[in-house]
Design a protein around this motif. Structure first.
Motif, mmCIF file in Angstrom:
data_model
loop_
_atom_site.group_PDB
_atom_site.id
_atom_site.type_symbol
_atom_site.label_atom_id
_atom_site.label_comp_id
_atom_site.label_asym_id
_atom_site.label_seq_id
_atom_site.Cartn_x
_atom_site.Cartn_y
_atom_site.Cartn_z
ATOM 1 N N CYS A 95 -5.640 -2.218 4.236
ATOM 2 C CA CYS A 95 -5.959 -1.225 3.204
ATOM 3 C C CYS A 95 -5.684 -1.751 1.793
ATOM 4 O O CYS A 95 -4.788 -1.249 1.094
ATOM 5 N N TYR A 155 -2.164 -2.385 -6.492
ATOM 6 C CA TYR A 155 -3.536 -2.731 -6.871
ATOM 7 C C TYR A 155 -3.614 -4.184 -7.335
ATOM 8 O O TYR A 155 -2.668 -4.719 -7.900
ATOM 9 N N ARG A 178 -10.368 1.736 -3.336
ATOM 10 C CA ARG A 178 -9.455 1.720 -2.194
ATOM 11 C C ARG A 178 -10.301 1.392 -0.971
ATOM 12 O O ARG A 178 -11.245 2.109 -0.650
ATOM 13 N N THR A 201 0.836 -1.203 0.000
ATOM 14 C CA THR A 201 0.000 0.000 0.000
ATOM 15 C C THR A 201 0.865 1.246 0.000
ATOM 16 O O THR A 201 2.067 1.196 0.204
ATOM 17 N N ARG A 215 -6.198 -2.513 -2.289
ATOM 18 C CA ARG A 215 -6.634 -1.708 -3.436
ATOM 19 C C ARG A 215 -6.934 -2.635 -4.611
ATOM 20 O O ARG A 215 -6.225 -3.598 -4.836
#
Length: 200
Positions: free
Chosen positions: A38, A57, A157, A15, A40
């Motif tokens: 967190c 991602y 996100r 991240t 993505r």
């Protein structure tokens, strides 16, 4: 706020620097833990962009925020099932105000749509073969981009913050785990200061 013997592990890992994952747990209570994660996600076509790869991602195509939460929690546990789910309106309103300029810019230039929603969730999951209950707040920032010939592209996100424990210990462990999670989040007073500064 961390009880004696508990260990905090953190890493910015895949991240960005401002989205640091962490987990606080006790070796004596391996399935009781507080956490922030967190992840993505973005449309498979966007992974052709090296910038999305560098920012950590993963390819995904969600049709609902529930799918995004289950997939994100699935990175921490297995066999995830949402039991309760509802919008946390005060935080949703706050973050939408903070990101109002971005949302308006995207809309005005017909680039797409930017939106943030925060949810209160209760889930059932499995940790290393042991059933757990998970209480969490899930923030989802979605960006839908008008991709021309590519069609609509999307990026998500997700921020999960919460705690989990075995069903037999869930209620007893709640005060400890809530205290840990609360000590590592932005307080309402701090969030108000951010909002006031943004308005000024």
């Amino acid at each position: 706020e961390i009880p004696q013997g508990w260990v905090v592990q953190s890493s910015d890992g895949q991240t960005a620097k401002d989205d640091i994952d962490w987990v606080a747990r006790s070796p004596e209570r391996p399935f009781s833990r507080a956490f922030q994660s967190c992840p993505r996600y973005c449309s498979p076509q966007l992974l052709q962009d090296p910038l999305h790869v560098a920012r950590g991602y993963s390819a995904a195509q969600f049709t609902s925020h529930q799918q995004a939460v289950v997939a994100s929690l699935g990175q921490l546990a297995q066999e995830v099932k949402l039991l309760k789910w509802g919008v946390k309106q005060p935080l949703t309103d706050l973050f939408r105000r903070l990101n109002q300029q971005l949302a308006q810019t995207f809309s005005a230039m017909n680039l797409g749509q930017a939106e943030i929603t925060v949810y209160d969730c209760l889930a059932q999951a499995n940790l290393e073969g042991t059933p757990v209950l998970v209480a969490l707040v899930a923030g989802i920032q979605s960006l839908t981009i008008n991709g021309g010939f590519s069609g609509q592209l999307a990026a998500w996100r997700v921020t999960l913050r919460g705690w989990c424990a075995e069903p037999t210990h869930f209620v007893a462990d709640s005060p400890v785990l809530e205290r840990i999670s609360a000590s590592m989040q932005l307080t309402p007073a701090f969030l108000r200061r951010i909002a006031q500064g943004n308005e000024q």
